[in-house]
Design an enzyme around this catalytic site. Structure first.
Site, mmCIF file in Angstrom:
data_model
loop_
_atom_site.group_PDB
_atom_site.id
_atom_site.type_symbol
_atom_site.label_atom_id
_atom_site.label_comp_id
_atom_site.label_asym_id
_atom_site.label_seq_id
_atom_site.Cartn_x
_atom_site.Cartn_y
_atom_site.Cartn_z
ATOM 1 N N GLU A 265 4.195 -1.836 -2.677
ATOM 2 C CA GLU A 265 2.952 -2.317 -2.119
ATOM 3 C C GLU A 265 2.224 -1.021 -1.918
ATOM 4 O O GLU A 265 1.052 -0.922 -2.268
ATOM 5 C CB GLU A 265 3.125 -3.010 -0.887
ATOM 6 N N GLU A 294 0.036 -4.794 -11.176
ATOM 7 C CA GLU A 294 1.738 -5.115 -11.195
ATOM 8 C C GLU A 294 2.134 -3.806 -11.747
ATOM 9 O O GLU A 294 3.232 -3.267 -11.240
ATOM 10 C CB GLU A 294 1.895 -6.429 -11.750
HETATM 11 ZN ZN ZN Z 1 3.322 -6.640 -6.866
#
Ligand code: ZN
Length: 498
Positions: A265, A294
């Site tokens: 995160e 991502e």
């Molecule tokens: Zn993620």
């Protein structure tokens, strides 16, 4: 012309403010709201999303946009034309989707999410089948608003990864499988004798989350402009450049949940905090795509987070919190966090079998969307593929077909999983590019210095926000289009040393 541009920008600011407002309601729902508040919260969220949808699809905005003849003409600076392009894209896309559809979508997403939570508790897939059928129907109807799309999944993927299509992804997944399957076979044999940490039950959760904070801050996350909370399902959320929050998971016993979810995160949060201030509060003030987002999470979680240089810095700190690790050497611990071992659960998978998990989900959702797989048969298809691709069988629906919320709680079947695979590939590609100009990056990390890497990423990725399309950003930052090669190279080099 300047006046028109200003009016368009003002519309963009309102649209972004409404997105952030919905995000705040969502953050509160997850971290603060009493469970009983969910009915009222669904209505509030639906109302804000409806207003945002009306703002975006407003014909008056369309008129303003067409009065600026072309994207470059009259739109001032390059940044302005990028902003106009983003607003135009959002307007043209959402103008095709009727408001009534948005309400139906939102209601179904909430109902299905609640059913999924219950079904996970009883571990019974049958409890969500009817919701899944409805969500599948909604997903197909959404795709039908874009009749020019080649494949029914393309418009769904365009929501998160514009420009990515089934036609380009199918060969990519094929190539990945071809390269990774033999590596998984070899490396899982080699990992079999890797020691497991003798974690004692319990653990000081406050101190362990404290270590997550220390790592996040060392990576470059600015706590003055954000906060870190605990939540079972980790996430990052942006309300504005000066308010980017994250949540990591902590499960008693194993401190690695908190550490790896925290690093993941933090990667998302660094990206959001690093976007050029000039884009804040408008449509360019976010990441280029979910796949690129991502990639930042996976870069910090895996490429950095599972590397020997990071653990040279962090392992003594973890040993202090967990004296039971004193008998385990740094080498043994690094081997452990890189063990290749097929698991039925995606979020507990190593970097290689993770991709096989994603490929499986991608194929199944295409089968559902194409109509060759009936939702009622999804559980059987899932278990079959799991055995065939990963050699494991889930012991329950909760750790099988119900483990991920994407198909049950997001409102769509399709459009999400590809971002993880793209993220894995790009994480290695960005890191390789950074190290080629800053070769001291790995050595610096051994002493807790991450500024060379953070600086390169800020300069070449973060600051651009959504100014460039993902494809162009990747070329600009790394000099080549996205490819499987850097990822495979990264894995080969890492595992050669373990
Ligand atoms: Zn993620």
């Amino acid at each position: 012309m300047d006046e028109t541009l200003e009016m368009i920008k003002e519309r963009g600011r309102e649209i972004e403010a409404l997105r952030a407002t919905a995000a705040i309601l969502g953050w509160d729902e997850r971290l603060q709201m009493p469970g009983a508040g969910s009915g009222a919260r669904s209505a509030q969220l639906a109302a804000v999303r409806k207003v945002r949808h009306e703002k975006v699809s407003d014909p008056q905005l369309g008129e303003l946009l067409s009065s600026i003849a072309s994207e470059s003409d009259g739109a001032g600076s390059e940044e302005d034309s990028a902003l106009v392009r983003a607003i135009r894209h959002e307007h043209e896309r959402l103008s095709r989707v009727p408001t009534a559809f948005v309400s139906e979508f939102s209601e179904n997403a909430s109902a299905s999410a609640a059913a999924w939570m219950r079904a996970r508790e009883t571990s019974d897939f049958l409890e969500v089948v009817e919701h899944l059928k409805k969500t599948l129907d909604i997903s197909r109807r959404f795709a039908a608003f874009f009749p020019e799309a080649e494949h029914v999944a393309d418009p769904l993927m365009a929501e998160n990864d514009p420009g990515v299509t089934v036609a380009t992804l199918r060969p990519l997944f094929g190539e990945l499988r071809k390269r990774l399957v033999p590596m998984v076979e070899d490396l899982s044999k080699r990992s079999a004798d890797a020691l497991r940490p003798p974690y004692a039950p319990g653990g000081d959760s406050k101190a362990e989350v404290g270590l997550v904070r220390e790592i996040s801050a060392a990576f470059g996350y600015d706590f003055e402009r954000g906060r870190l909370d605990l939540f079972d399902m980790p996430f990052t959320i942006r309300f504005g450049a000066d308010d980017v929050r994250l949540a990591c998971a902590h499960r008693g016993g194993d401190p690695e949940h908190a550490l790896f979810s925290g690093m993941h995160e933090t990667g998302h949060a660094l990206y959001e905090q690093g976007v050029d201030r000039a884009y804040d509060g408008n449509l360019l003030g976010k990441g280029a795509s979910e796949g690129v987002h991502e990639s930042q999470a996976r870069l910090w979680e895996n490429v950095v987070g599972r590397g020997r240089p990071l653990w040279t810095f962090v392992y003594p700190k973890l040993q202090q919190l967990r004296p039971e690790l004193n008998e385990m050497s740094l080498e043994e611990f690094v081997r452990h966090v890189n063990r290749v071992e097929p698991s039925p659960i995606r979020t507990r998978s190593d970097e290689l079998t993770f991709i096989l998990h994603i490929a499986l989900r991608f194929d199944l959702e295409l089968d559902l969307l194409e109509g060759t797989l009936d939702p009622a048969d999804l559980r059987e298809a899932w278990n079959e593929r799991m055995l065939q691709d990963l050699g494991v069988s889930p012991t329950s629906d909760a750790e099988g077909v119900l483990q991920d919320g994407h198909w049950f709680a997001s409102g769509f079947v399709g459009g999400f999983f590809q971002s993880y695979a793209i993220g894995s590939l790009l994480s290695a590609q960005f890191y390789e590019a950074a190290c080629s100009v800053q070769p001291q990056i790995p050595a610096n990390m051994e002493s807790g210095q991450f500024s060379a890497l953070h600086g390169w990423l800020s300069e070449n990725v973060y600051r651009h926000g959504a100014r460039y399309e993902a494809e162009d950003l990747v070329e600009l930052a790394t000099g080549s289009p996205m490819s499987v090669e850097p990822f495979v190279r990264y894995l080969e080099e890492k595992y050669a040393e373990l």
